[in-house]
Write a protein that holds these residues in place. Structure first.
Motif, PDB file in Angstrom:
ATOM      1  N   ILE A 129       0.838  -1.194   0.000  1.00  0.00           N
ATOM      2  CA  ILE A 129       0.000   0.000   0.000  1.00  0.00           C
ATOM      3  C   ILE A 129       0.873   1.244   0.000  1.00  0.00           C
ATOM      4  N   THR A 130       0.333   2.313  -0.567  1.00  0.00           N
ATOM      5  CA  THR A 130       1.007   3.608  -0.531  1.00  0.00           C
ATOM      6  C   THR A 130       0.243   4.591   0.344  1.00  0.00           C
ATOM      7  N   ASP A 131      -1.058   4.335   0.515  1.00  0.00           N
ATOM      8  CA  ASP A 131      -1.879   5.208   1.348  1.00  0.00           C
ATOM      9  C   ASP A 131      -3.070   4.418   1.863  1.00  0.00           C
ATOM     10  N   ASN A 132      -3.886   5.062   2.664  1.00  0.00           N
ATOM     11  CA  ASN A 132      -5.156   4.484   3.110  1.00  0.00           C
ATOM     12  C   ASN A 132      -6.284   5.395   2.634  1.00  0.00           C
ATOM     13  N   ASP A 133      -7.289   4.788   2.008  1.00  0.00           N
ATOM     14  CA  ASP A 133      -8.462   5.529   1.553  1.00  0.00           C
ATOM     15  C   ASP A 133      -9.634   5.213   2.463  1.00  0.00           C
ATOM     16  N   ILE A 134     -10.317   6.259   2.911  1.00  0.00           N
ATOM     17  CA  ILE A 134     -11.444   6.093   3.823  1.00  0.00           C
ATOM     18  C   ILE A 134     -12.595   6.978   3.362  1.00  0.00           C
ATOM     19  N   LEU A 135     -13.770   6.387   3.256  1.00  0.00           N
ATOM     20  CA  LEU A 135     -14.985   7.138   2.957  1.00  0.00           C
ATOM     21  C   LEU A 135     -15.657   7.496   4.275  1.00  0.00           C
ATOM     22  N   PHE A 136     -16.170   8.734   4.381  1.00  0.00           N
ATOM     23  CA  PHE A 136     -16.794   9.131   5.641  1.00  0.00           C
ATOM     24  C   PHE A 136     -17.910  10.141   5.389  1.00  0.00           C
ATOM     25  N   ASP A 137     -18.620  10.470   6.451  1.00  0.00           N
ATOM     26  CA  ASP A 137     -19.764  11.380   6.389  1.00  0.00           C
ATOM     27  C   ASP A 137     -19.299  12.785   6.026  1.00  0.00           C
ATOM     28  N   SER A 138     -19.759  13.281   4.887  1.00  0.00           N
ATOM     29  CA  SER A 138     -19.317  14.599   4.404  1.00  0.00           C
ATOM     30  C   SER A 138     -19.746  15.739   5.329  1.00  0.00           C
ATOM     31  N   ASP A 139     -20.781  15.509   6.144  1.00  0.00           N
ATOM     32  CA  ASP A 139     -21.227  16.561   7.057  1.00  0.00           C
ATOM     33  C   ASP A 139     -20.211  16.830   8.166  1.00  0.00           C
ATOM     34  N   GLN A 140     -19.279  15.884   8.365  1.00  0.00           N
ATOM     35  CA  GLN A 140     -18.295  16.025   9.449  1.00  0.00           C
ATOM     36  C   GLN A 140     -16.893  16.341   8.900  1.00  0.00           C
ATOM     37  N   ARG A 141     -16.838  16.923   7.752  1.00  0.00           N
ATOM     38  CA  ARG A 141     -15.549  17.161   7.087  1.00  0.00           C
ATOM     39  C   ARG A 141     -14.645  18.094   7.894  1.00  0.00           C
ATOM     40  N   ARG A 142     -15.223  19.173   8.383  1.00  0.00           N
ATOM     41  CA  ARG A 142     -14.414  20.151   9.132  1.00  0.00           C
ATOM     42  C   ARG A 142     -13.936  19.555  10.450  1.00  0.00           C
ATOM     43  N   GLU A 143     -14.813  18.834  11.145  1.00  0.00           N
ATOM     44  CA  GLU A 143     -14.448  18.235  12.427  1.00  0.00           C
ATOM     45  C   GLU A 143     -13.304  17.235  12.254  1.00  0.00           C
ATOM     46  N   LEU A 144     -13.375  16.421  11.195  1.00  0.00           N
ATOM     47  CA  LEU A 144     -12.309  15.452  10.952  1.00  0.00           C
ATOM     48  C   LEU A 144     -11.017  16.152  10.580  1.00  0.00           C
ATOM     49  N   SER A 145     -11.119  17.216   9.786  1.00  0.00           N
ATOM     50  CA  SER A 145      -9.927  17.953   9.375  1.00  0.00           C
ATOM     51  C   SER A 145      -9.189  18.517  10.590  1.00  0.00           C
ATOM     52  N   GLU A 146      -9.931  19.081  11.530  1.00  0.00           N
ATOM     53  CA  GLU A 146      -9.317  19.647  12.734  1.00  0.00           C
ATOM     54  C   GLU A 146      -8.612  18.556  13.534  1.00  0.00           C
ATOM     55  N   TYR A 147      -9.225  17.370  13.579  1.00  0.00           N
ATOM     56  CA  TYR A 147      -8.611  16.266  14.313  1.00  0.00           C
ATOM     57  C   TYR A 147      -7.326  15.807  13.642  1.00  0.00           C
ATOM     58  N   MET A 148      -7.349  15.634  12.315  1.00  0.00           N
ATOM     59  CA  MET A 148      -6.162  15.164  11.600  1.00  0.00           C
ATOM     60  C   MET A 148      -5.006  16.144  11.752  1.00  0.00           C
ATOM     61  N   VAL A 149      -5.298  17.420  11.663  1.00  0.00           N
ATOM     62  CA  VAL A 149      -4.246  18.433  11.836  1.00  0.00           C
ATOM     63  C   VAL A 149      -3.706  18.396  13.260  1.00  0.00           C
ATOM     64  N   SER A 150      -4.585  18.156  14.239  1.00  0.00           N
ATOM     65  CA  SER A 150      -4.144  18.090  15.636  1.00  0.00           C
ATOM     66  C   SER A 150      -3.222  16.901  15.879  1.00  0.00           C
ATOM     67  N   ARG A 151      -3.310  15.856  15.035  1.00  0.00           N
ATOM     68  CA  ARG A 151      -2.444  14.686  15.161  1.00  0.00           C
ATOM     69  C   ARG A 151      -1.144  14.861  14.384  1.00  0.00           C
ATOM     70  N   GLY A 152      -0.926  16.045  13.827  1.00  0.00           N
ATOM     71  CA  GLY A 152       0.338  16.318  13.168  1.00  0.00           C
ATOM     72  C   GLY A 152       0.323  16.142  11.663  1.00  0.00           C
ATOM     73  N   TYR A 153      -0.869  15.959  11.084  1.00  0.00           N
ATOM     74  CA  TYR A 153      -0.955  15.801   9.634  1.00  0.00           C
ATOM     75  C   TYR A 153      -0.999  17.158   8.943  1.00  0.00           C
ATOM     76  N   SER A 154      -0.428  17.197   7.750  1.00  0.00           N
ATOM     77  CA  SER A 154      -0.550  18.394   6.923  1.00  0.00           C
ATOM     78  C   SER A 154      -1.628  18.151   5.887  1.00  0.00           C
ATOM     79  N   TYR A 155      -2.409  19.180   5.612  1.00  0.00           N
ATOM     80  CA  TYR A 155      -3.512  19.086   4.675  1.00  0.00           C
ATOM     81  C   TYR A 155      -2.981  19.405   3.283  1.00  0.00           C
TER      82      TYR A 155
END
Length: 392
Positions: A129-155
């Motif tokens: 694998i080169t990455d992980n693909d995940i489908l999720f609820d589009s209504d929670q896009r901002r909430e997930l983005s804030e969490y991923m950035v808080s874990r050290g990910y770059s957008y």
């Protein structure tokens, strides 16, 4: 690598992979006759170093084998396999944290592609694998983005409507999808998967989702076809088809799959790649028994590598513009360049929703992008022009 040599090298790579998938020991005489440096190089292009090494190491421990392999090559091959295993373990651990957050915050989610496919392989790491693909609820896009950035990910991919990309060194890369296809990829596929929740199974005591076996197979085939229509995809994709058909043999409803794939204009493609995968991953595979069409299809897959090539993508676009298989002329190539400068409105709907809504600004954006391109995408422009005007 010339096509005949590449085809031979490709069939050697496929033979090792087929032995690994069957947990069989390769014929040491055949392995000894292989151009192993070239097989390793091609395996790297197809993200198949791990699966081929699983077979190679079995051959090497056989008594009285006469396989000659450079020590450095052997170390590189083994390390590639070990890295593939470590990468999956790292991704699996990180995905548990992400899914725990999603469950806690009531965000439905479903792993896609390689995350799911790897469970059909007999040993860890065989499906790289080169990455992980995940489908999720589009209504929670901002909430997930804030969490991923808080874990050290770059957008990494702002402005796209179908998915967001998050990366964290050294190897973590998550593509978080809010839909499987956009209209710019295929309008029919977009409509088919628009209400995807009807096709999903809810997991007990969590917000996890999964495809039923038939629908998983259909999605994997459409995803393969998407790449096939563009830059192409490699032998790993055919390997996915093979292991899915083997692992789900008692669960797949061929009648249902056929009818659904007809709706998606993908039924003939599925028949072709399923038949080819069953033939080439047979340990007694004889390339001479392939039909001319199968031989050409297999060579296309061998030459494409994991994610296809720019040359393939441009050639397919030129044929689409030309509406024939004849050699494209200068006018056709210029029309292709103009299509890059002036993409259809569907492009703006996906990539630049603001411009799609306020179309009066599109001409100004085209001018801006044209002026900016030589400074921002110089290498891509150079490679595109080189592939477009390559002498045959």
């Amino acid at each position: 690598m010339e096509s005949e040599k590449m085809f031979i090298c490709g069939t050697d790579m496929i033979y090792l992979a087929s032995c690994a998938l069957r947990l069989a020991t390769p014929d040491v005489k055949r392995v000894a006759a292989m151009d192993l440096p070239s097989v390793f190089k091609l395996s790297s292009l197809h993200s198949m170093q791990a699966v081929t090494f699983y077979a190679l190491e079995k051959a090497l421990i056989q008594p009285e084998n006469n396989i000659k392999i450079d020590g450095e090559l052997l170390r590189s091959w083994k390390e590639a396999k070990n890295k593939a295993v470590r990468k999956i373990i790292l991704f699996d651990s990180e995905r548990e944290h992400i899914f725990a957050f999603m469950n806690e915050h009531r965000i439905w989610h479903m792993p896609l592609k390689g995350v799911v496919l790897q469970k059909y392989y007999p040993k860890l790491g065989m499906r790289q694998i080169t990455d992980n693909d995940i489908l999720f609820d589009s209504d929670q896009r901002r909430e997930l983005s804030e969490y991923m950035v808080s874990r050290g990910y770059s957008y990494q991919a702002g402005g796209r409507t179908t998915h967001d990309v998050y990366q964290k060194a050294p190897v973590l890369n998550f593509e978080m999808h809010v839909s499987l296809y956009s209209p710019i990829v295929d309008e029919i596929w977009y409509e088919y998967y628009k209400d995807i929740d009807k096709k999903l199974v809810c997991e007990a005591d969590s917000y996890g989702r999964s495809f039923k076996s038939n629908d998983l197979y259909i999605y994997i085939l459409t995803h393969m076809l998407k790449h096939h229509k563009n830059g192409g995809n490699g032998i790993r994709s055919l390997m996915d088809v093979y292991v899915m058909n083997a692992g789900l043999r008692d669960e797949l409803d061929r009648s249902y799959i056929s009818e659904e794939l007809k709706k998606l204009n993908a039924d003939s493609y599925e028949i072709a790649v399923r038949s080819l995968s069953e033939k080439i991953f047979d340990c007694d595979f004889d390339p001479d028994k392939l039909s001319r069409e199968e031989h050409e299809l297999l060579l296309f897959y061998i030459s494409s590598g994991t994610f296809g090539t720019l040359q393939n993508a441009i050639s397919k676009s030129l044929r689409k513009i030309n509406k024939t298989d004849e050699k494209p002329g200068l006018i056709t190539k210029l029309r292709y360049l103009l299509s890059m400068l002036f993409p259809p409105l569907e492009y703006y709907r996906e990539m630049h929703p603001f411009l799609y809504k306020y179309r009066i600004f599109i001409p100004f954006f085209v001018i801006f992008r044209t002026v900016r391109a030589p400074f921002r995408n110089r290498r891509m422009i150079k490679n595109t022009l080189k592939a477009l005007f390559k002498k045959k």
